[in-house]
Design a protein around this motif. Structure first.
Motif, PDB file in Angstrom:
ATOM      1  N   ARG A   1       0.851  -1.199   0.000  1.00 49.79           N
ATOM      2  CA  ARG A   1       0.000   0.000   0.000  1.00 49.79           C
ATOM      3  C   ARG A   1       0.882   1.243   0.000  1.00 49.79           C
ATOM      4  O   ARG A   1       1.784   1.363   0.831  1.00 49.79           O
ATOM      5  N   VAL A   2       0.594   2.158  -0.923  1.00 48.56           N
ATOM      6  CA  VAL A   2       1.421   3.345  -1.123  1.00 48.56           C
ATOM      7  C   VAL A   2       0.567   4.591  -0.932  1.00 48.56           C
ATOM      8  O   VAL A   2      -0.465   4.748  -1.593  1.00 48.56           O
ATOM      9  N   ALA A   3       0.974   5.474  -0.047  1.00 49.53           N
ATOM     10  CA  ALA A   3       0.292   6.758   0.154  1.00 49.53           C
ATOM     11  C   ALA A   3       0.984   7.830  -0.679  1.00 49.53           C
ATOM     12  O   ALA A   3       2.215   7.972  -0.637  1.00 49.53           O
ATOM     13  N   THR A   4       0.194   8.579  -1.451  1.00 51.64           N
ATOM     14  CA  THR A   4       0.774   9.627  -2.292  1.00 51.64           C
ATOM     15  C   THR A   4      -0.322  10.614  -2.666  1.00 51.64           C
ATOM     16  O   THR A   4      -1.499  10.444  -2.333  1.00 51.64           O
ATOM     17  N   PHE A   5       0.057  11.666  -3.388  1.00 48.31           N
ATOM     18  CA  PHE A   5      -0.892  12.649  -3.907  1.00 48.31           C
ATOM     19  C   PHE A   5      -0.223  13.392  -5.056  1.00 48.31           C
ATOM     20  O   PHE A   5       0.982  13.291  -5.278  1.00 48.31           O
ATOM     21  N   ASP A   6      -1.027  14.133  -5.805  1.00 48.52           N
ATOM     22  CA  ASP A   6      -0.552  14.836  -7.000  1.00 48.52           C
ATOM     23  C   ASP A   6       0.284  16.037  -6.596  1.00 48.52           C
ATOM     24  O   ASP A   6      -0.195  16.966  -5.931  1.00 48.52           O
ATOM     25  N   HIS A   7       1.570  16.034  -7.011  1.00 44.35           N
ATOM     26  CA  HIS A   7       2.475  17.142  -6.676  1.00 44.35           C
ATOM     27  C   HIS A   7       3.634  17.125  -7.680  1.00 44.35           C
ATOM     28  O   HIS A   7       4.669  16.494  -7.443  1.00 44.35           O
ATOM     29  N   PRO A   8       3.457  17.779  -8.832  1.00 48.43           N
ATOM     30  CA  PRO A   8       4.502  17.746  -9.873  1.00 48.43           C
ATOM     31  C   PRO A   8       5.770  18.482  -9.420  1.00 48.43           C
ATOM     32  O   PRO A   8       5.681  19.397  -8.592  1.00 48.43           O
ATOM     33  N   PRO A   9       6.952  18.060  -9.934  1.00 49.37           N
ATOM     34  CA  PRO A   9       7.149  16.960 -10.888  1.00 49.37           C
ATOM     35  C   PRO A   9       7.394  15.611 -10.212  1.00 49.37           C
ATOM     36  O   PRO A   9       7.697  14.645 -10.887  1.00 49.37           O
ATOM     37  N   SER A  10       7.276  15.542  -8.876  1.00 52.46           N
ATOM     38  CA  SER A  10       7.492  14.270  -8.181  1.00 52.46           C
ATOM     39  C   SER A  10       6.396  13.275  -8.514  1.00 52.46           C
ATOM     40  O   SER A  10       6.666  12.099  -8.798  1.00 52.46           O
TER      41      SER A  10
ATOM     42  N   GLU B   1       9.488  25.685 -10.018  1.00 52.42           N
ATOM     43  CA  GLU B   1       9.909  25.899 -11.396  1.00 52.42           C
ATOM     44  C   GLU B   1       8.904  25.314 -12.384  1.00 52.42           C
ATOM     45  O   GLU B   1       8.620  25.904 -13.428  1.00 52.42           O
ATOM     46  N   THR B   2       8.355  24.145 -12.038  1.00 47.42           N
ATOM     47  CA  THR B   2       7.385  23.509 -12.934  1.00 47.42           C
ATOM     48  C   THR B   2       6.110  24.331 -13.041  1.00 47.42           C
ATOM     49  O   THR B   2       5.593  24.579 -14.137  1.00 47.42           O
ATOM     50  N   VAL B   3       5.587  24.771 -11.907  1.00 49.00           N
ATOM     51  CA  VAL B   3       4.344  25.543 -11.908  1.00 49.00           C
ATOM     52  C   VAL B   3       4.561  26.929 -12.522  1.00 49.00           C
ATOM     53  O   VAL B   3       3.738  27.411 -13.310  1.00 49.00           O
ATOM     54  N   ALA B   4       5.686  27.573 -12.185  1.00 52.13           N
ATOM     55  CA  ALA B   4       5.946  28.907 -12.715  1.00 52.13           C
ATOM     56  C   ALA B   4       6.123  28.878 -14.221  1.00 52.13           C
ATOM     57  O   ALA B   4       5.722  29.823 -14.917  1.00 52.13           O
TER      58      ALA B   4
END
Length: 540
Positions: free
Chosen positions: A135-144, A420-423
């Motif tokens: 089981r892996v806990a994660t969420f959307d957070h670019p670029p990771s 940097e990704t979002v900007a």
């Protein structure tokens, strides 16, 4: 040989690591051992159970292999065999570590005198997890971590450096992934008033998942709650601030010269008019009558600064020499001013950007970010960084916070790769609304999170190190940044704006400073006119 009573089990010396970390536990009902191995304090403390040791449990009573394998400490121990005599047979079991609390696996069985001790050995677990589900806990957070959604808003696939890493580990160690989404109201997590942790750190700490990943910084405060993997990436915490704003164009006529240059120019004007009148007074040649007036002398010097003076020729050599020097100085000043004024009118002038933490502290901007940064500010030895503790306003909705930054109200702190990704997306098509400060905080290592004393760290760390040495992390990061930019780019407006190579006409907004000077001159002339009317003698 010791009797496993409560005192022995709670003594740290019993579980202290040594050269020969071997334990043979002869158990009947095993009540004290069951109570000790299932204690939550034992599960998180390596001082009350040697998780790196090698164990053989002889189950001679009512304690069966299923109950023993379900004990919290036993389920985290990689090297453990359970030997169970059953009639004329001897059964050898080993716990299934994943999923947790699964029935044990039967390794060997013997009947009568068929027991072969050379087969009584630990099964290697470092290369194969037998297709276990982690089981892996994660969420959307670019670029990771980058989510790819379908038209219904469902997650089709997960991309990013962290996702590429755990998928590589899953293929190499033969396990499958079951993702558990972390709420965007909690993200990495924080501690509630009752001491309970939520978010990614909370799910890993309370063992609701087997590992957590999403650009997780390795730091001492969280290390008390979970175990970290070998670092596979490195990042710095930086602030993103509003981009410099255009200055008011009414200042354009004053911008070509610095304030010290303006002071020197006006001082030269004041002194030049007085010197001109003094040279005329001591001249032995009759000069034009206009030079004998102080007001005309100042008007003449000011005219030379604008290259538009009155057509009067000095007669004497003294006045000619002085006027020549005035004209030479005025020519240099006027040429420099005119050339620089063209640049300031053609290019929009911007306000001073925020480049340092000290500038940010004095900027008056509100600070936003995850609550994690409060602990980092508090631990800093820099007084400027420590001053951010009380100013930081915890936010978990980073998208909304970016809008506040673009509006010039907030400065947001996050890791530099994410910023940097979002900007890069928000600053598309030539519009610069966000700017990352050059001065950042210290570098942080990034790793996976495991529950305390989890055997996964020993299974996965060697492979993570090989992935880093192969340079795959940098390749994955470049690929995901390119993908995220291509997916997030605004294509509704067609082609990007292209700057024309032809000259650009100056508009009224760029030249408003010149009109302000004209208005100011007219206002001054009206004041002088009124003063003259008040002081002029009235006819009888």
């Amino acid at each position: 040989m010791m009797i496993l009573d409560r005192t022995v089990l709670k003594t740290e010396a019993t579980w202290k690591r040594s050269v020969c970390d071997a334990y043979v536990l002869v158990l009947g009902e095993g009540r004290e051992l069951v109570r000790h191995a299932d204690d939550p304090a034992t599960s998180i403390s390596s001082r009350l159970w040697n998780y790196k040791g090698h164990y053989i449990m002889l189950l001679l009573g009512s304690l069966g292999p299923a109950r023993a394998a379900g004990l919290s400490a036993v389920s985290k121990t990689a090297n453990l065999l359970m030997v169970q005599p059953l009639g004329v047979s001897v059964l050898v079991w080993t716990p299934r570590m994943f999923p947790r609390y699964s029935p044990p696996r039967l390794l060997h069985s013997w009947r009568d005198k068929g027991l072969r001790y050379e087969r009584l050995r630990y099964t290697p677990k470092d290369n194969d997890l037998w297709n276990s589900v982690l089981r892996v806990a994660t969420f959307d957070h670019p670029p990771s971590v980058v989510y790819d959604y379908d038209s219904l808003g469902r997650v089709v696939r997960r991309l990013g450096v962290d996702m590429q890493l755990i998928e590589t580990l899953a293929k190499a160690r033969n396990f499958t992934l079951e993702f558990h989404e972390v709420s965007h109201e909690e993200l990495w997590g924080y501690e509630l008033e009752n001491g309970t942790w939520v978010g990614l750190v909370g799910q890993v700490h309370h063992e609701r998942v087997d590992l957590g990943t999403c650009n997780l910084f390795l730091e001492t405060h969280r290390a008390q709650l979970l175990d970290y993997s070998t670092p596979y990436n490195f990042e710095r915490g930086c602030f993103v601030t509003p981009s410099p704003k255009p200055l008011n164009n009414w200042q354009s006529p004053t911008l070509p010269f610095a304030w010290s240059t303006w002071v020197a120019t006006f001082a030269s004007l004041a002194l030049g008019g007085a010197l001109l009148r003094l040279v005329v007074a001591f001249s032995n040649v009759q000069e034009p009558r206009e030079f004998t007036s102080f007001s005309f002398a100042y008007l003449y010097v000011m005219g030379s600064l604008t290259s538009r003076t009155l057509n009067l020729t000095p007669h004497g050599p003294r006045l000619r020499a002085y006027v020549g020097l005035v004209w030479l100085t005025a020519l240099i000043l006027a040429t420099a001013y005119s050339a620089n004024l063209v640049a300031f009118l053609s290019v929009t002038q911007m306000s001073v950007p925020i480049n340092t933490l000290r500038q940010l502290a004095g900027s008056g901007l509100r600070l936003g970010g995850h609550a994690f940064w409060k602990t980092q500010f508090r631990a800093s030895i820099d007084p400027t960084v420590q001053s951010f503790v009380d100013r930081l306003e915890p936010h978990v909705d980073l998208d909304a916070l970016f809008e506040q930054v673009a509006a010039g109200k907030f400065a947001l702190i996050e890791n530099r790769q994410y910023l940097e990704t979002v900007a890069a997306v928000r600053n598309s098509r030539g519009r610069s609304v966000l700017r990352i400060m050059p001065q950042c905080l210290l570098t942080y290592s990034i790793g996976l999170a495991f529950p305390q004393n989890s055997p996964l760290s020993d299974f996965l760390n060697p492979l993570i190190l090989r992935v880093v040495e192969a340079g795959l992390v940098f390749r994955w990061r470049r690929d995901v940044v390119d993908y995220y930019r291509s997916q997030s780019a605004d294509t509704s407006s067609g082609q990007d704006q292209v700057l024309s190579s032809r000259g650009m006409a100056l508009n009224l907004n760029q030249l408003q400073g010149a009109f302000y000077v004209l208005v100011l001159g007219c206002f001054g002339a009206c004041i002088v006119f009124l003063l003259e009317q008040l002081n002029s003698p009235r006819p009888s």
